[in-house]
Design an enzyme around this catalytic site. Structure first.
Site, short mmCIF file in Angstrom:
data_model
loop_
_atom_site.label_atom_id
_atom_site.label_comp_id
_atom_site.label_asym_id
_atom_site.label_seq_id
_atom_site.Cartn_x
_atom_site.Cartn_y
_atom_site.Cartn_z
N ASN A 95 -21.09 16.29 22.95
CA ASN A 95 -20.70 16.27 21.55
C ASN A 95 -21.83 15.65 20.71
OD1 ASN A 95 -19.00 16.38 19.22
ND2 ASN A 95 -17.23 16.24 20.57
N HIS A 125 -36.14 -3.59 30.06
CA HIS A 125 -37.28 -4.43 29.69
C HIS A 125 -37.18 -5.79 30.38
CE1 HIS A 125 -38.39 -1.49 26.64
NE2 HIS A 125 -37.11 -1.40 26.39
N GLY A 152 -16.34 9.07 24.12
CA GLY A 152 -17.25 8.80 23.02
C GLY A 152 -17.73 7.36 22.98
N ALA A 170 -13.74 5.73 26.45
CA ALA A 170 -14.57 5.62 25.25
C ALA A 170 -15.02 4.18 25.04
CB ALA A 170 -13.79 6.10 24.03
N ARG A 176 -22.69 -0.84 36.47
CA ARG A 176 -22.75 -0.73 37.94
C ARG A 176 -22.15 0.60 38.35
NH1 ARG A 176 -18.27 -5.22 38.04
NH2 ARG A 176 -20.06 -6.32 37.25
N ARG A 193 -7.84 2.63 37.63
CA ARG A 193 -6.89 3.30 38.51
C ARG A 193 -7.53 4.51 39.14
NH1 ARG A 193 -4.14 7.87 36.74
NH2 ARG A 193 -4.31 8.41 34.54
#
Length: 196
Positions: A95, A125, A152, A170, A176, A193
């Site tokens: 999107n 960095h 999103g 979102a 990780r 879950r």
């Protein structure tokens, strides 16, 4: 991701080789800027296409990215640093306003859906400010499996792997690895879950 020490290579390493090995490298080497500028020009052209220019968009996308599967669909605006380090599988959808910082590889499997404003950041960095002043960074690949929906505003950080059949909520920040077959969300992103 394990990285090889510089001593594992014969002879001095170029900055590009250090980048590919996940080591600190100097971002100011000349070839890097030329590659970045070429990619920026192609992204600019892509982002200024008309909504009806679907064939032109796909052709530009195939110029920008290293590997593109069947039926890609990417809404402008789309930004990446180099493009050639990005691979997307079949039925890839992104999107609006997704960003790919790709000095290292970003590999996305088949049927991957990205919500708006997702970020894939392979660059990191040093914590030491003196090293940052020297414009040093490292880069670690990001890998996403098949059948993954990333909501999103989610951000994936350097070196993470997301399995297949996964939903990332979102606004999540993936710091990780996430296993296959789960819903995960939050900052930092955690499994909440299994997907049955």
């Amino acid at each position: 991701m394990a990285t090889l020490p510089e001593s594992a290579f014969t002879g001095p390493m170029t900055e590009a080789e250090k980048c590919r090995a996940g080591l600190l490298y100097d971002t100011t080497y000349p070839e890097r800027e030329a590659q970045h500028l070429a990619c920026a020009e192609l992204c600019y052209a892509y982002n200024h296409t008309s909504p009806s220019e679907l064939a032109r968009r796909e052709a530009l996308l195939r110029q920008i990215l290293g590997k593109v599967g069947q039926r890609p669909y990417v809404e402008p605006n789309f930004h990446c640093s180099f493009g050639t380090n990005i691979q997307v599988g079949d039925d890839f959808f992104a999107n609006h306003d997704c960003v790919f910082i790709d000095p290292a590889e970003i590999i996305l499997g088949h049927h991957v859906l990205l919500g708006p404003q997702c970020g894939f950041y392979t660059a990191g960095h040093p914590l030491d400010h003196l090293l940052r002043r020297r414009q040093l960074e490292y880069a670690r690949p990001i890998v996403v499996g098949n059948d993954v929906w990333i909501g999103g505003g989610a951000i994936l950080l350097p070196g993470v792997t997301v399995g297949s059949n996964v939903v990332i909520g979102a606004g999540s920040v993936v710091t990780r690895d996430i296993p296959s077959g789960v819903v995960a969300c939050g900052n930092p992103c955690r499994v909440v879950r299994d997907i049955e």
